[in-house]
Each structure stands twice: as C-alpha cells, then as structure tokens.
Motif scaffolding. Structure first.
Motif, mmCIF file in Angstrom:
data_model
loop_
_atom_site.group_PDB
_atom_site.id
_atom_site.type_symbol
_atom_site.label_atom_id
_atom_site.label_comp_id
_atom_site.label_asym_id
_atom_site.label_seq_id
_atom_site.Cartn_x
_atom_site.Cartn_y
_atom_site.Cartn_z
ATOM 1 N N ARG A 1 2.959 -29.697 2.246
ATOM 2 C CA ARG A 1 4.337 -29.193 2.303
ATOM 3 C C ARG A 1 4.386 -27.826 2.992
ATOM 4 O O ARG A 1 5.246 -27.568 3.843
ATOM 5 C CB ARG A 1 4.879 -29.108 0.874
ATOM 6 N N GLY B 1 8.235 -24.517 15.277
ATOM 7 C CA GLY B 1 9.003 -25.288 16.256
ATOM 8 C C GLY B 1 10.402 -24.728 16.430
ATOM 9 O O GLY B 1 10.927 -24.684 17.553
ATOM 10 N N ALA B 2 11.006 -24.268 15.346
ATOM 11 C CA ALA B 2 12.348 -23.686 15.441
ATOM 12 C C ALA B 2 12.324 -22.386 16.232
ATOM 13 O O ALA B 2 13.223 -22.119 17.040
ATOM 14 C CB ALA B 2 12.905 -23.442 14.041
ATOM 15 N N SER C 1 11.843 -23.284 19.856
ATOM 16 C CA SER C 1 13.087 -23.876 20.370
ATOM 17 C C SER C 1 14.138 -22.809 20.631
ATOM 18 O O SER C 1 14.887 -22.889 21.611
ATOM 19 C CB SER C 1 13.662 -24.873 19.366
ATOM 20 N N SER D 1 3.735 -28.289 6.717
ATOM 21 C CA SER D 1 4.901 -28.900 7.349
ATOM 22 C C SER D 1 6.021 -27.868 7.538
ATOM 23 O O SER D 1 6.662 -27.820 8.602
ATOM 24 C CB SER D 1 5.386 -30.064 6.496
ATOM 25 N N ASN D 2 6.240 -27.053 6.518
ATOM 26 C CA ASN D 2 7.273 -26.013 6.627
ATOM 27 C C ASN D 2 6.937 -25.005 7.721
ATOM 28 O O ASN D 2 7.810 -24.581 8.470
ATOM 29 C CB ASN D 2 7.452 -25.294 5.288
ATOM 30 N N ARG D 3 5.645 -24.628 7.802
ATOM 31 C CA ARG D 3 5.228 -23.686 8.848
ATOM 32 C C ARG D 3 5.406 -24.292 10.242
ATOM 33 O O ARG D 3 5.836 -23.610 11.177
ATOM 34 C CB ARG D 3 3.783 -23.265 8.642
ATOM 35 N N ALA D 4 5.065 -25.561 10.390
ATOM 36 C CA ALA D 4 5.215 -26.226 11.684
ATOM 37 C C ALA D 4 6.684 -26.322 12.082
ATOM 38 O O ALA D 4 7.041 -26.093 13.251
ATOM 39 C CB ALA D 4 4.583 -27.615 11.631
ATOM 40 N N GLN D 5 7.526 -26.636 11.111
ATOM 41 C CA GLN D 5 8.964 -26.704 11.409
ATOM 42 C C GLN D 5 9.491 -25.323 11.789
ATOM 43 O O GLN D 5 10.300 -25.186 12.721
ATOM 44 C CB GLN D 5 9.730 -27.251 10.211
ATOM 45 N N ALA D 6 9.022 -24.291 11.096
ATOM 46 C CA ALA D 6 9.472 -22.923 11.406
ATOM 47 C C ALA D 6 8.990 -22.508 12.787
ATOM 48 O O ALA D 6 9.743 -21.908 13.575
ATOM 49 C CB ALA D 6 8.964 -21.948 10.349
#
Length: 179
Positions: A138, A148-149, A152, A141-146
């Motif tokens: 978890r 990527g954001a 972006s 995953s949160n770090r990867a989403q952050a």
C-alpha cells in the motif's frame, strides 16, 4: 491342571504391569494369572478378572499363540508337551485397575493443547506477515501514484513519455551488461 506359569514367564517386558490372564480349558477348568513384568503370579482357579474390563478382553486360542511363537517357546519351555486336541485352551487377556492407573494420565490433553497452540501461533505469525506485506504494498503504491502525479503535473504528456522510455532503456542496458 497344568501350570502355565513356565509357558508365560518372561513373555512380557519388565515394565508391563497389571495384566490379567485367564486360561480357559474346554474340559471345564479355568484359572487366572496376573502378569507383572516377566513374572506371572497365580491368582487361583476360576475366572478372577474384574468384570469392569470385559469390553477390553483379547482372546486367542493357545494353539494359535504357540504357532506364532514356536521358536521362542521351544527354547524357553522344557516341560511336558501340551496336548491341544484333548482339551483345547484359550487365553483371555484383561487389563486391571493397576494397568489403567499406569496408563491414565494427562499426556493426551497436554499434547493436544500444545499442538493447538502451535497451530494458533503459526496462524498469528502468518497474519502478521500478511498484514506487513499488504502495508508495504500500500505504501509503495501510494508513493508511485504520488510520483506519477508529480511527473504529470510538471511535464507535458510527450516529455513524460520520453522520460519513461529513457528510464526503461537504461534498465535494459544495465541488464544486458550484467548478463
């Protein structure tokens, strides 16, 4: 009547206690021995076992017992040969209260509880491990989403795509060098 004491002497290990042996003869006689280790004790004529243990009786014709242990019988018994045709004999074996008290203890309960505790302990360790791995996934995953954001928001789509491709080509070159 025939003394079977010499036939049954030393037939059990020295630690066995409290076995009652009733010898029945088809001629109508019966007599009882108590087997404590290697020494049988004559209890008297007739069937003198405790009727409480009737359901635990093991019965065997004498002839079958002799056939199974003929070599040991021939070397240990030196008395008059026993005529099995004239008056067949049957051995009936019963436990006694002494034997029951020697074998009745809390070991089965203790072993069952220990086995249950080991199972519970193993299950708890597995659940803790599963929780730690899920937590780690978890967080990653949160770090990867952050990340990527952030990428972006800072770079346009074309630049972002080129950065990802450059990173993948670096990884492929490192793998090729390692091989």
């Amino acid at each position: 009547f025939i003394l079977f004491r010499h036939l049954i002497e030393k037939s059990l290990p020295s630690k066995s206690t409290g076995i009652v042996l009733v010898v029945d003869q088809a001629c109508g006689q019966s007599f009882t021995y108590r087997l404590d280790g290697e020494t049988p004790t004559f209890l008297g004529t007739g069937d003198q076992h405790n009727s409480k243990y009737n359901n635990m009786m093991v019965s065997q014709p004498y002839e079958e017992l002799v056939d199974k242990s003929r070599s040991s019988r021939e070397t240990s018994y030196t008395g008059i040969p026993i005529d099995q045709e004239y008056c067949p004999k049957t051995f009936r074996i019963y436990p006694s209260s002494d034997m029951e008290s020697n074998h009745r203890n809390s070991d089965p309960v203790v072993f069952s509880v220990v086995a249950g505790l080991i199972f519970i302990f193993t299950s708890v360790i597995f659940l803790i491990y599963d929780w730690i791995v899920a937590r780690r996934q978890r967080i990653l995953s949160n770090r990867a989403q952050a990340s990527g954001a952030i990428v972006s928001s800072l770079f346009p789509k074309d630049v972002r795509q080129q950065l990802y491709e450059n990173e993948e080509s670096k990884k492929k070159k490192e793998k090729a060098k390692a091989a």
